[in-house]
Design a protein around this motif. Sequence first.
Motif, PDB file in Angstrom:
ATOM      1  N   THR A  33       0.832  -1.205   0.000  1.00 55.83           N
ATOM      2  CA  THR A  33       0.000   0.000   0.000  1.00 55.83           C
ATOM      3  C   THR A  33       0.864   1.252   0.000  1.00 55.83           C
ATOM      4  O   THR A  33       0.538   2.250  -0.671  1.00 55.83           O
ATOM      5  CB  THR A  33      -0.934   0.003   1.220  1.00 55.83           C
ATOM      6  OG1 THR A  33      -1.733  -1.186   1.189  1.00 55.83           O
ATOM      7  CG2 THR A  33      -1.850   1.212   1.212  1.00 55.83           C
ATOM      8  N   TYR A  34       1.953   1.235   0.743  1.00 57.48           N
ATOM      9  CA  TYR A  34       2.881   2.373   0.779  1.00 57.48           C
ATOM     10  C   TYR A  34       3.399   2.687  -0.622  1.00 57.48           C
ATOM     11  O   TYR A  34       3.400   3.849  -1.060  1.00 57.48           O
ATOM     12  CB  TYR A  34       4.020   2.037   1.737  1.00 57.48           C
ATOM     13  CG  TYR A  34       5.172   3.013   1.739  1.00 57.48           C
ATOM     14  CD1 TYR A  34       5.067   4.244   2.388  1.00 57.48           C
ATOM     15  CD2 TYR A  34       6.385   2.686   1.125  1.00 57.48           C
ATOM     16  CE1 TYR A  34       6.142   5.134   2.405  1.00 57.48           C
ATOM     17  CE2 TYR A  34       7.457   3.556   1.142  1.00 57.48           C
ATOM     18  CZ  TYR A  34       7.335   4.781   1.788  1.00 57.48           C
ATOM     19  OH  TYR A  34       8.399   5.647   1.802  1.00 57.48           O
ATOM     20  N   MET A  35       3.822   1.664  -1.356  1.00 60.51           N
ATOM     21  CA  MET A  35       4.331   1.880  -2.706  1.00 60.51           C
ATOM     22  C   MET A  35       3.214   2.330  -3.647  1.00 60.51           C
ATOM     23  O   MET A  35       3.438   3.159  -4.534  1.00 60.51           O
ATOM     24  CB  MET A  35       4.981   0.598  -3.230  1.00 60.51           C
ATOM     25  CG  MET A  35       6.243   0.185  -2.477  1.00 60.51           C
ATOM     26  SD  MET A  35       7.514   1.484  -2.461  1.00 60.51           S
ATOM     27  CE  MET A  35       7.844   1.660  -4.222  1.00 60.51           C
ATOM     28  N   ALA A  36       2.002   1.781  -3.475  1.00 62.76           N
ATOM     29  CA  ALA A  36       0.875   2.187  -4.320  1.00 62.76           C
ATOM     30  C   ALA A  36       0.535   3.656  -4.096  1.00 62.76           C
ATOM     31  O   ALA A  36       0.217   4.382  -5.056  1.00 62.76           O
ATOM     32  CB  ALA A  36      -0.336   1.304  -4.023  1.00 62.76           C
ATOM     33  N   LEU A  37       0.608   4.113  -2.852  1.00 65.82           N
ATOM     34  CA  LEU A  37       0.323   5.517  -2.561  1.00 65.82           C
ATOM     35  C   LEU A  37       1.395   6.431  -3.137  1.00 65.82           C
ATOM     36  O   LEU A  37       1.091   7.524  -3.632  1.00 65.82           O
ATOM     37  CB  LEU A  37       0.207   5.722  -1.055  1.00 65.82           C
ATOM     38  CG  LEU A  37      -1.069   5.179  -0.410  1.00 65.82           C
ATOM     39  CD1 LEU A  37      -0.958   5.190   1.104  1.00 65.82           C
ATOM     40  CD2 LEU A  37      -2.277   6.005  -0.850  1.00 65.82           C
ATOM     41  N   LEU A  38       2.645   6.005  -3.077  1.00 62.85           N
ATOM     42  CA  LEU A  38       3.705   6.799  -3.699  1.00 62.85           C
ATOM     43  C   LEU A  38       3.553   6.834  -5.209  1.00 62.85           C
ATOM     44  O   LEU A  38       3.867   7.848  -5.858  1.00 62.85           O
ATOM     45  CB  LEU A  38       5.076   6.226  -3.326  1.00 62.85           C
ATOM     46  CG  LEU A  38       5.517   6.374  -1.864  1.00 62.85           C
ATOM     47  CD1 LEU A  38       6.884   5.734  -1.673  1.00 62.85           C
ATOM     48  CD2 LEU A  38       5.559   7.849  -1.454  1.00 62.85           C
ATOM     49  N   THR A  39       3.064   5.749  -5.786  1.00 63.55           N
ATOM     50  CA  THR A  39       2.940   5.655  -7.244  1.00 63.55           C
ATOM     51  C   THR A  39       1.705   6.387  -7.761  1.00 63.55           C
ATOM     52  O   THR A  39       1.797   7.158  -8.732  1.00 63.55           O
ATOM     53  CB  THR A  39       2.883   4.186  -7.678  1.00 63.55           C
ATOM     54  OG1 THR A  39       4.045   3.504  -7.212  1.00 63.55           O
ATOM     55  CG2 THR A  39       2.799   4.073  -9.196  1.00 63.55           C
ATOM     56  N   PHE A  40       0.561   6.158  -7.129  1.00 71.18           N
ATOM     57  CA  PHE A  40      -0.704   6.696  -7.641  1.00 71.18           C
ATOM     58  C   PHE A  40      -1.223   7.904  -6.865  1.00 71.18           C
ATOM     59  O   PHE A  40      -2.188   8.531  -7.302  1.00 71.18           O
ATOM     60  CB  PHE A  40      -1.777   5.603  -7.611  1.00 71.18           C
ATOM     61  CG  PHE A  40      -1.470   4.428  -8.486  1.00 71.18           C
ATOM     62  CD1 PHE A  40      -1.512   4.541  -9.873  1.00 71.18           C
ATOM     63  CD2 PHE A  40      -1.136   3.200  -7.938  1.00 71.18           C
ATOM     64  CE1 PHE A  40      -1.239   3.465 -10.687  1.00 71.18           C
ATOM     65  CE2 PHE A  40      -0.856   2.107  -8.742  1.00 71.18           C
ATOM     66  CZ  PHE A  40      -0.908   2.247 -10.118  1.00 71.18           C
ATOM     67  N   GLY A  41      -0.630   8.194  -5.722  1.00 67.31           N
ATOM     68  CA  GLY A  41      -1.105   9.313  -4.928  1.00 67.31           C
ATOM     69  C   GLY A  41      -2.283   8.932  -4.044  1.00 67.31           C
ATOM     70  O   GLY A  41      -2.647   7.752  -3.934  1.00 67.31           O
ATOM     71  N   PRO A  42      -2.898   9.919  -3.389  1.00 72.20           N
ATOM     72  CA  PRO A  42      -3.978   9.633  -2.432  1.00 72.20           C
ATOM     73  C   PRO A  42      -5.193   8.968  -3.051  1.00 72.20           C
ATOM     74  O   PRO A  42      -6.040   8.433  -2.333  1.00 72.20           O
ATOM     75  CB  PRO A  42      -4.331  11.018  -1.872  1.00 72.20           C
ATOM     76  CG  PRO A  42      -3.822  11.991  -2.887  1.00 72.20           C
ATOM     77  CD  PRO A  42      -2.615  11.359  -3.489  1.00 72.20           C
ATOM     78  N   ARG A  43      -5.295   8.980  -4.373  1.00 69.95           N
ATOM     79  CA  ARG A  43      -6.421   8.328  -5.017  1.00 69.95           C
ATOM     80  C   ARG A  43      -6.486   6.844  -4.685  1.00 69.95           C
ATOM     81  O   ARG A  43      -7.565   6.255  -4.634  1.00 69.95           O
ATOM     82  CB  ARG A  43      -6.313   8.513  -6.538  1.00 69.95           C
ATOM     83  CG  ARG A  43      -7.645   8.745  -7.219  1.00 69.95           C
ATOM     84  CD  ARG A  43      -7.460   9.095  -8.663  1.00 69.95           C
ATOM     85  NE  ARG A  43      -8.745   9.146  -9.327  1.00 69.95           N
ATOM     86  CZ  ARG A  43      -8.911   9.150 -10.625  1.00 69.95           C
ATOM     87  NH1 ARG A  43      -7.848   9.091 -11.406  1.00 69.95           N
ATOM     88  NH2 ARG A  43     -10.100   9.208 -11.157  1.00 69.95           N
TER      89      ARG A  43
END
Length: 452
Positions: free
Chosen positions: A189-199
Amino acid sequence: MSLNAGPVRAHAAEQGFVLLLPTDVYIGAGVACVALTVLLLALLPGSVLAAAFRPIPLLRFPARPRLRLVTSMSAFCVLFALIWAGLNGPRDPLTNPLPLFVWTVFWVGLVTVQGLFGNLWAWIDPWSGPVAATRRLLGVRPVLRLPSRLGHSGAILTFLAFVAILLADPAPSDPARLAGYVLGYWFFTYMALLTFGPRWMYRGEGFSVLMRSYARLSLFGRAGRRGAIGLTGWRALRRGRPPLGIALFMLLMLGSGSFDGLNETFWWLARIGVNPLEFPGRSAVILQNVAGLLIANAALVAVFALCVRAGLWLIRARMGLREAVCLFAPSILPIALGYHIAHYLTSFLVDGQYALAALNDPLARGDDLLGLGAFYVTTGFFNTQDTVRVIWLTQAGAVVIGHVLAVMMAHAIALRSFGGIRRAAISQAPLAVFMVLYTLFGLWLLASPRGL
């Protein structure tokens, strides 16, 4: 040969006493209560129901986004301390704090608090603080845009994966195994948030979507710039129609929670060819439980959509089925929360004590961090029929109240969408029948013998 007698520590099973209670009387009374609510709402003026869901303003309070980052970072530190304990602490899941805090404090306690009192998750999710710190220190910005066509499929898949681990994993409470799951999901989830942002938090992260959905039911919330308190569901009614992905997610919350109880019953074990008195272990029923989870959710979505479609047909409404399902899906939330409370109440009464003991001595070294001294877990409330009756009636009450609130919310939505008491009542007839029958189903689950 001689036999030496010694003390044996045991307690009577709560379910054994439940089978001695007049559960048919209690179930009949609960179903009748929901049915009478349906009839009463068909006769009451719409203004009465609108007044019931009107919130009462409280004090004005400002939003504090920076403070939320601090509390999120604190939650992150606590989470990694628990992961460390899972990897390095005792192997017993009843003394290691990680399984107790994941399955008891978080999944049972926090979800319940979220649904009853407010959006606590917004302050303690373990990603917002670390992601904000990473972006500030390293200047990292989202590099991809999450495709809109994916909708909320990420959140649906991660939630179903969590439920599958809960129901089908051979050892979901093993501290080291659970630590691997938690650490892996946090990093993903941490990497997904860095990649896609708060969306990603709003569309892809299952726990955040789950918590925001339950927060729609909370007594406390914001009405404009002021805090407010109101009848359970007032926030959901004010927020209006959710998108299709969130509507499906809400239905999956109910379907998954219901199967969580169904998969333990003698009825289900007989369906999959397992003798409940000689249960072979969780590893023998992995595929059956995963398949049952998917089938139960698909069946619930289909039946709900059919009831909504029948209601539209009865009043010749021009509203499309997709729009109507999204409109009425939030009315399912009180049922999901009521059954969540009922299903896990007995385990929380016991495991909550173990969690407190683990917090007092997290590494099982004889520490006394909370000053509790010698802490003994008791299960004495399962040993008498009178105390078990109180527990079972509390569980049944949670189920019945959840269905009553669901009926009220659905009728309020129909009044607002279709206008007129008669038209709204007719449109709700199929859905009301569904909710009455689901009350019967939920109470039957509580009273059924279990084989696990």
